[in-house]
Write a protein that holds these residues in place. Structure first.
Motif, short mmCIF file in Angstrom:
data_model
loop_
_atom_site.label_atom_id
_atom_site.label_comp_id
_atom_site.label_asym_id
_atom_site.label_seq_id
_atom_site.Cartn_x
_atom_site.Cartn_y
_atom_site.Cartn_z
N LYS A 68 -33.17 10.84 -35.81
CA LYS A 68 -34.51 11.96 -35.90
C LYS A 68 -35.20 12.77 -36.53
O LYS A 68 -36.24 13.16 -36.36
N LEU A 69 -34.47 13.35 -37.77
CA LEU A 69 -34.93 13.81 -38.63
C LEU A 69 -35.58 13.46 -39.43
O LEU A 69 -36.30 13.92 -39.85
N GLU A 70 -35.25 12.35 -39.81
CA GLU A 70 -35.72 11.21 -40.44
C GLU A 70 -36.85 10.16 -40.05
O GLU A 70 -38.28 11.01 -40.72
N ASP A 71 -36.87 10.41 -38.52
CA ASP A 71 -38.41 9.75 -38.31
C ASP A 71 -39.48 11.01 -37.85
O ASP A 71 -40.48 10.67 -38.28
N ALA A 72 -39.29 12.00 -37.79
CA ALA A 72 -39.71 13.62 -37.84
C ALA A 72 -40.25 13.73 -39.11
O ALA A 72 -41.69 14.06 -39.38
N CYS A 73 -39.57 13.44 -40.63
CA CYS A 73 -40.66 13.43 -41.95
C CYS A 73 -41.28 11.95 -41.81
O CYS A 73 -42.20 12.87 -42.87
N ILE A 74 -41.07 11.71 -41.33
CA ILE A 74 -41.91 10.15 -41.57
C ILE A 74 -42.80 10.92 -40.48
O ILE A 74 -44.49 10.41 -41.19
N LEU A 75 -43.13 11.16 -39.88
CA LEU A 75 -44.09 12.11 -38.76
C LEU A 75 -45.01 12.62 -39.68
O LEU A 75 -46.79 12.52 -39.98
N LEU A 76 -44.53 13.40 -39.97
CA LEU A 76 -44.81 14.57 -40.29
C LEU A 76 -45.87 14.47 -41.51
O LEU A 76 -46.71 14.66 -42.13
N ASN A 77 -45.13 13.72 -42.27
CA ASN A 77 -45.69 12.89 -43.90
C ASN A 77 -47.08 11.94 -43.77
O ASN A 77 -47.80 12.27 -43.99
N ARG A 78 -47.26 11.85 -42.08
CA ARG A 78 -48.22 10.67 -41.82
C ARG A 78 -49.94 12.23 -41.26
O ARG A 78 -50.66 11.39 -41.14
N GLY A 79 -49.04 12.51 -40.82
CA GLY A 79 -49.98 14.07 -40.62
C GLY A 79 -50.61 14.62 -38.65
O GLY A 79 -51.10 14.74 -38.60
N VAL A 80 -49.25 14.19 -37.88
CA VAL A 80 -49.64 13.79 -36.82
C VAL A 80 -49.51 15.54 -36.50
O VAL A 80 -49.19 16.31 -37.06
N ALA A 81 -49.95 15.48 -35.37
CA ALA A 81 -49.85 17.41 -34.25
C ALA A 81 -48.77 17.35 -34.64
O ALA A 81 -47.74 16.36 -34.36
N PHE A 82 -48.34 18.64 -34.59
CA PHE A 82 -46.98 19.31 -34.80
C PHE A 82 -46.52 20.57 -33.75
O PHE A 82 -47.49 21.16 -34.21
N ILE A 83 -45.82 20.24 -32.53
CA ILE A 83 -45.97 21.34 -31.51
C ILE A 83 -44.14 21.94 -31.70
O ILE A 83 -43.03 20.85 -31.57
N ALA A 84 -44.06 23.13 -31.46
CA ALA A 84 -42.39 23.20 -31.25
C ALA A 84 -42.59 24.04 -29.64
O ALA A 84 -43.36 24.42 -29.62
N THR A 85 -41.66 23.75 -28.91
CA THR A 85 -41.22 24.12 -27.72
C THR A 85 -40.63 25.95 -28.17
O THR A 85 -41.10 27.25 -27.11
N ASN A 86 -39.55 26.43 -29.68
CA ASN A 86 -39.26 28.09 -29.19
C ASN A 86 -38.89 28.11 -30.84
O ASN A 86 -38.73 27.18 -31.58
N PRO A 87 -38.74 29.18 -31.41
CA PRO A 87 -38.66 29.19 -32.58
C PRO A 87 -37.99 30.22 -32.33
O PRO A 87 -37.26 30.79 -33.92
N ASP A 88 -36.94 29.91 -31.49
CA ASP A 88 -35.29 30.51 -32.13
C ASP A 88 -34.42 30.01 -32.86
O ASP A 88 -34.74 29.36 -33.54
N TRP A 89 -33.80 31.13 -33.86
CA TRP A 89 -33.47 30.95 -35.18
C TRP A 89 -31.38 29.69 -35.44
O TRP A 89 -30.86 28.70 -35.45
N VAL A 90 -31.67 30.79 -33.26
CA VAL A 90 -29.48 30.37 -33.08
C VAL A 90 -30.16 30.43 -31.25
O VAL A 90 -30.76 30.78 -30.64
N CYS A 91 -28.87 30.09 -30.87
CA CYS A 91 -28.48 29.63 -29.57
C CYS A 91 -27.20 30.38 -29.30
O CYS A 91 -26.24 29.90 -29.38
N PRO A 92 -27.05 31.66 -28.72
CA PRO A 92 -25.90 32.23 -28.36
C PRO A 92 -24.61 31.11 -27.39
O PRO A 92 -24.59 30.67 -26.55
N THR A 93 -23.36 30.70 -27.81
CA THR A 93 -22.03 30.48 -27.55
C THR A 93 -21.43 31.53 -27.78
O THR A 93 -20.99 32.53 -27.90
N TRP A 94 -20.22 31.21 -26.26
CA TRP A 94 -18.59 31.90 -26.94
C TRP A 94 -18.16 32.36 -27.84
O TRP A 94 -17.81 33.31 -28.27
#
Length: 263
Positions: A134-160
């Motif tokens: 998925k990371l590789e696919d995303a880099c290929i797409l971003l280098n193509r110039g596709v639009a880039f949208i993220a659901t949220n900017p959270d750095w981390v998700c808390p767990t126990w």
């Protein structure tokens, strides 16, 4: 600023605010009961796009908190609302969980998790099923110039046991690799809070947003013109307040302290 005791709509973050991972905070049930009995309303707002609102209904039910689909707004809901207001993309690469893709697909948004020349938008959510592919696919797409949208900017998700990388951390990796940054939809943007006000039928002055992160939860309330409560039961600490441009209306230890402050 409307006094806490006069608030009618409580917009509640979830992880770190009403529970931590799979453990419900002891103050959560009496707080929710108070809001119901007083004629108020609460809605749960979460940046976590890895699971659907239906999954959260089941999660809270297992904790002894009865809820229904309409009690939740997720960053995926906000993303869908945003996409529906804009000219449609031909095909979106949905970088996230199968639940994330399914939610988008059910609302008619064309999505895939395979590379294609038709793709003109990359949608990134919190991905608990992350692979290097998925990371590789995303880099290929971003280098193509596709639009880039993220659901949220959270750095981390808390767990126990601590924290795990969230959507913001993955987007930072993609930025380091491609130089591209996304347009962010969820908290701290005001869209989720505005959707909640519209859904519940309350004006901003009647609402308060409760959360454990300054840079997402509290910033969302500030950006939407809503009073906020910063709770110290999750990621955030009092030290975060020092020098922060984002400041809450109130600071309390946890949701139990919020109920005591209202009473």
């Amino acid at each position: 600023m409307t006094p806490l005791r006069e608030k009618q709509l409580f917009l509640l973050d979830m992880d770190g605010t009403i529970y931590l991972d799979g453990t419900l905070f002891s103050g959560t049930p009496p707080f929710l009961e108070y809001v119901r009995k007083s004629g108020g309303r609460y809605l749960f707002l979460t940046n976590n796009s890895s699971r659907s609102a239906d999954a959260y209904v089941k999660k809270l039910s297992a904790m002894g908190v009865p809820t229904e689909r309409g009690d939740f707004l997720t960053s995926t809901d906000a993303l869908i609302a945003d996409l529906k207001k804009r000219p449609p993309y031909r095909l979106c690469y949905a970088f996230g969980t199968e639940s994330f893709r399914s939610q988008l697909r059910q609302t008619g948004i064309p999505v895939t998790d395979r590379l294609s020349d038709e793709i003109d938008c990359l949608l990134v959510g919190f991905d608990t099923e992350l692979t290097f592919q998925k990371l590789e696919d995303a880099c290929i797409l971003l280098n193509r110039g596709v639009a880039f949208i993220a659901t949220n900017p959270d750095w981390v998700c808390p767990t126990w046991y601590g924290s795990v990388p969230d959507c913001g951390s993955v987007c930072e990796m993609l930025f380091r690799a491609t130089g591209r940054r996304p347009r962010v939809i969820g908290k701290p943007q005001p869209a989720m809070a505005e959707l909640a006000l519209e859904a519940a039928g309350f004006p901003p002055e009647a609402a308060v947003l409760v959360g454990d992160r300054l840079y997402t939860d509290i910033a969302c309330g500030v950006n939407a013109g809503i009073d906020t409560v910063f709770v110290l039961s999750g990621e955030g600490t009092r030290a975060d307040l020092e020098g922060s441009a984002v400041q809450p209306t109130w600071v309390l230890e946890d949701i139990g302290a919020l109920l005591r402050a209202i009473e």
